[in-house]
Design a protein around this motif. Structure first.
Motif, PDB file in Angstrom:
ATOM      1  N   LEU A  74       0.897  -1.153  -0.022  1.00  0.00           N
ATOM      2  CA  LEU A  74       0.046  -0.125  -0.101  1.00  0.00           C
ATOM      3  C   LEU A  74       1.012   1.393   0.026  1.00  0.00           C
ATOM      4  CD1 LEU A  74      -2.641  -0.713   2.538  1.00  0.00           C
ATOM      5  CD2 LEU A  74      -3.017  -0.570   0.197  1.00  0.00           C
ATOM      6  N   CYS A  75       0.446   2.252  -0.681  1.00  0.00           N
ATOM      7  CA  CYS A  75       1.073   3.566  -0.744  1.00  0.00           C
ATOM      8  C   CYS A  75       1.187   4.206   0.502  1.00  0.00           C
ATOM      9  CB  CYS A  75       0.525   4.707  -1.729  1.00  0.00           C
ATOM     10  SG  CYS A  75       1.317   6.273  -1.743  1.00  0.00           S
ATOM     11  N   PRO A  94      -6.634   5.074  -1.547  1.00  0.00           N
ATOM     12  CA  PRO A  94      -7.293   5.601  -2.840  1.00  0.00           C
ATOM     13  C   PRO A  94      -6.492   5.921  -3.788  1.00  0.00           C
ATOM     14  CG  PRO A  94      -7.395   7.265  -1.077  1.00  0.00           C
ATOM     15  CD  PRO A  94      -6.671   5.848  -0.472  1.00  0.00           C
ATOM     16  N   GLY A  95      -5.200   6.182  -3.614  1.00  0.00           N
ATOM     17  CA  GLY A  95      -4.326   6.501  -4.839  1.00  0.00           C
ATOM     18  C   GLY A  95      -4.029   8.109  -4.573  1.00  0.00           C
ATOM     19  N   CYS A 141       1.994   7.609  -5.964  1.00  0.00           N
ATOM     20  CA  CYS A 141       1.583   6.135  -6.304  1.00  0.00           C
ATOM     21  C   CYS A 141       0.970   6.116  -7.729  1.00  0.00           C
ATOM     22  CB  CYS A 141       0.766   5.205  -5.617  1.00  0.00           C
ATOM     23  SG  CYS A 141      -0.904   5.897  -5.048  1.00  0.00           S
ATOM     24  N   GLY A 142       1.084   7.354  -8.384  1.00  0.00           N
ATOM     25  CA  GLY A 142       0.272   7.428  -9.728  1.00  0.00           C
ATOM     26  C   GLY A 142      -1.162   6.888  -9.909  1.00  0.00           C
ATOM     27  N   GLY A 143      -1.987   7.083  -8.589  1.00  0.00           N
ATOM     28  CA  GLY A 143      -3.265   6.811  -8.399  1.00  0.00           C
ATOM     29  C   GLY A 143      -3.578   5.439  -8.370  1.00  0.00           C
ATOM     30  N   ALA A 144      -2.624   4.461  -8.330  1.00  0.00           N
ATOM     31  CA  ALA A 144      -2.822   2.982  -8.202  1.00  0.00           C
ATOM     32  C   ALA A 144      -3.053   2.722  -6.801  1.00  0.00           C
ATOM     33  CB  ALA A 144      -1.734   2.543  -8.761  1.00  0.00           C
ATOM     34  N   GLY A 145      -2.716   3.356  -5.728  1.00  0.00           N
ATOM     35  CA  GLY A 145      -3.074   3.145  -4.110  1.00  0.00           C
ATOM     36  C   GLY A 145      -1.901   2.161  -4.090  1.00  0.00           C
ATOM     37  N   PHE A 146      -1.001   1.655  -4.897  1.00  0.00           N
ATOM     38  CA  PHE A 146       0.075   0.674  -4.470  1.00  0.00           C
ATOM     39  C   PHE A 146       1.617   1.220  -4.869  1.00  0.00           C
ATOM     40  CE2 PHE A 146      -3.668  -1.806  -4.916  1.00  0.00           C
ATOM     41  CZ  PHE A 146      -3.864  -2.520  -3.748  1.00  0.00           C
ATOM     42  N   LYS A 147       2.561   0.975  -3.999  1.00  0.00           N
ATOM     43  CA  LYS A 147       3.826   1.493  -4.566  1.00  0.00           C
ATOM     44  C   LYS A 147       4.852   0.284  -3.956  1.00  0.00           C
ATOM     45  CE  LYS A 147       6.869   5.288  -5.166  1.00  0.00           C
ATOM     46  NZ  LYS A 147       6.936   6.920  -4.644  1.00  0.00           N
TER      47      LYS A 147
END
Length: 569
Positions: free
Chosen positions: A461-462, A493-494, A498-504
């Motif tokens: 998760l970001c 939510p992004g 994280c480029g809006g992905a919500g994950f990094k």
């Protein structure tokens, strides 16, 4: 160029170069080489533009160092959107080509967002056009272009600019000579470089270039999930694929058989190894590029996501001078990285380490690495027979693919070597039964096998936008989470980080099965994997699902990710 000395007050350009060197983004030898190149020109190119064009520093690293050197904040895309000057006298094409944008002004001053604030010619041209002095602020060049396209909706993308210089009507069924000429042309070279550069910017691990009847698809695998990106037109399929094959030193005339190659390239200041695989399909060759970034890999169990308890167990196991340790999981679960981390820990002056791999993914200093070449008879088994006579202390075998390789590994472990290898199984207990089914003798397995580590990779998760929430009691019971009033799960939510992905990034979830006396008795009884799993759980083994749940509760990932990679088990 004056010498960079901390005792002298630096002008902004020297402060910028000093900041790049201080951060390790630019080496002193590279700086000297570029300085000589720049001095040899009649009109020296601006430092930021030259360093990015040569691929020595990435756009974002460049912008961050510029902002620090000028003591100015780095503008975000959101700030660019909110402050954009709507009634500008500058043409959209001029702003896009030069990566600059006018920001909202008051009566006396005007701000200008630029990727290259040292380009005084451009600044003068803008001031002449708008009849005002401008104050320069720093932003990432590609983000300026994206915001301009977003707000005006008229400009082409960066790929569109390149394609404007390509004859899109080229026939795919050209001669090899004509195809080589086109693949060696500047527009196609820029096109392929852009595809690779975007993949590096997006932290992609793989690039998939897939020709179909009416389109060419380009997809990036980011944190284990494929995402489709902007692609060239289908008419350029052969030229793009041929360019990649030229870079990988493959035969561009051979389109009927699979080929494998390697590209070593420097992209945005990062040393990149690219493994290239081509296979023939109905509408051309499908190409997959595996990006191996030497700078981003971390050979550290903690940063990979291993718990303290698991790290302590692994440290004890790796300290044993002989025996066998296996890592298991499907393709893409991080097995090789885990083995490299173990090798990195074992790599001391008093040990000799040899690996047999297919292919060699990362080149590790101080370790003898052998690339399997089946075409000339250098298989895992044949290579293992030879390296045992090299008197190694530690042997790493990329994969146990057959009984012959497994038996040599077992024999090597019996004769005083520490053997590390991988298997493709769903969990740790199944690895034991798989080896028995392959034909490895049970009494040899009990004498050599120390532990099996099973693992998967889940998206992290970001940390910038993750948020905690309280799940419903029904969900807690369904997932088998601890039935407590304070159970919290997390989601993201992004955001821009994280480029809006919500994950990094990704981390490991794992289960470590040590082979104790109870497990050895079960191996001799040829017990099934269920009984072995049950015995290991009774001895304290934490299952992969439980480890994933703990990391979800800690806010490192979410339950959807844990279920995605463990529900097959």
């Amino acid at each position: 160029m004056s010498e960079l000395s901390p005792s002298q007050p630096l002008d902004p350009e020297e402060a910028f170069l000093s900041e790049l060197v201080r951060r390790g983004l630019l080496s002193e030898p590279d700086l000297e080489r570029v300085s000589r190149m720049r001095a040899g020109r009649n009109e020296p190119e601006s430092w930021p533009g030259l360093l990015v064009r040569l691929g020595l520093v990435s756009e974002r690293d460049m912008a961050t160092a510029l902002a620090d050197a000028l003591e100015s904040p780095l503008l975000t895309p959101e700030e660019l959107v909110s402050r954009c000057e709507t009634g500008s006298n500058l043409s959209l094409r001029f702003m896009r080509e030069n990566q600059l944008m006018l920001l909202a002004a008051d009566d006396s001053s005007q701000s200008l967002a630029m990727a290259d604030p040292f380009n005084t010619y451009l600044i003068s041209a803008v001031e002449m056009a708008i009849q005002k002095k401008v104050a320069v602020e720093v932003a990432v060049g590609s983000e300026i272009v994206q915001v301009l396209d977003q707000l005006h909706g008229e400009g082409q993308s960066q790929m569109g600019d390149i394609l404007a210089d390509v004859n899109a009507a080229e026939d795919q069924e050209e001669s090899v000579e004509a195809l080589m000429d086109m693949a060696s042309g500047a527009p196609v070279i820029r096109l392929v470089n852009l595809i690779i550069q975007r993949a590096v910017d997006a932290r992609a691990s793989d690039i998939h270039i897939e020709p179909f009847e009416n389109q060419l698809k380009v997809r990036y695998r980011i944190d284990g999930v494929l995402r489709e990106e902007e692609a060239p037109p289908v008419q350029l399929s052969s030229a793009v694929i041929s360019r990649l094959k030229i870079m990988a030193r493959l035969n561009i005339a051979e389109r009927r058989l699979p080929q494998d190659g390697r590209i070593e390239i420097r992209v945005q200041g990062k040393e990149l190894d690219i493994r290239v695989s081509t296979v023939p399909t109905m509408f051309g060759e499908s190409v997959v590029l595996r990006l191996l970034n030497r700078d981003s890999i971390s050979f550290d169990f903690a940063s990979l996501g291993f718990t303290d308890t698991c790290r302590e167990q692994l440290d004890r196991l790796l300290a044993i001078p002989h025996g066998m340790i296996l890592v298991t999981g499907p393709t893409g679960s991080g097995k090789t990285t885990t083995l490299y981390t173990a090798l990195h820990q074992l790599n001391t002056q008093v040990r000799k380490l040899i690996t047999v791999e297919d292919p060699v993914e990362y080149q590790l200093p101080g370790i003898n690495q052998i690339q399997v070449k089946s075409s000339i008879g250098l298989s895992f088994a044949n290579a293992l027979r030879s390296i045992v006579r090299q008197d190694p202390d530690v042997i790493m075998v990329g994969e146990m693919r057959d009984l012959e390789t497994a038996r040599i590994c077992v024999q090597s472990a019996l004769t005083g070597h520490l053997v590390l290898s991988t298997l493709h199984t769903n969990d740790a207990a199944t690895s034991v039964t798989r080896l028995l089914e392959m034909g490895v003798e049970d009494y040899l397995l009990t004498s050599t096998l120390h532990a099996v580590l099973a693992q998967r990779l889940v998206r992290r998760l970001c940390p910038e936008c993750r948020q905690a929430y309280t799940p419903l009691p029904e969900l807690i019971r369904e997932l088998g989470l601890p039935d407590e009033n304070r159970v919290q799960l997390w989601h993201a939510p992004g955001c821009e980080h994280c480029g809006g992905a919500g994950f990094k990034g990704r981390l490991v979830i794992h289960e470590l099965l040590p082979v104790d006396d109870n497990i050895r008795r079960l191996i001799l009884d040829h017990a099934d994997s269920g009984r072995i799993q049950q015995a290991a759980r009774q001895a304290g083994m934490v299952s992969m699902y439980e480890d994933g749940c703990r990391k979800a509760l800690a806010g490192l990932t979410n339950m959807d990710e844990v279920l995605r990679v463990t529900q097959e088990d």
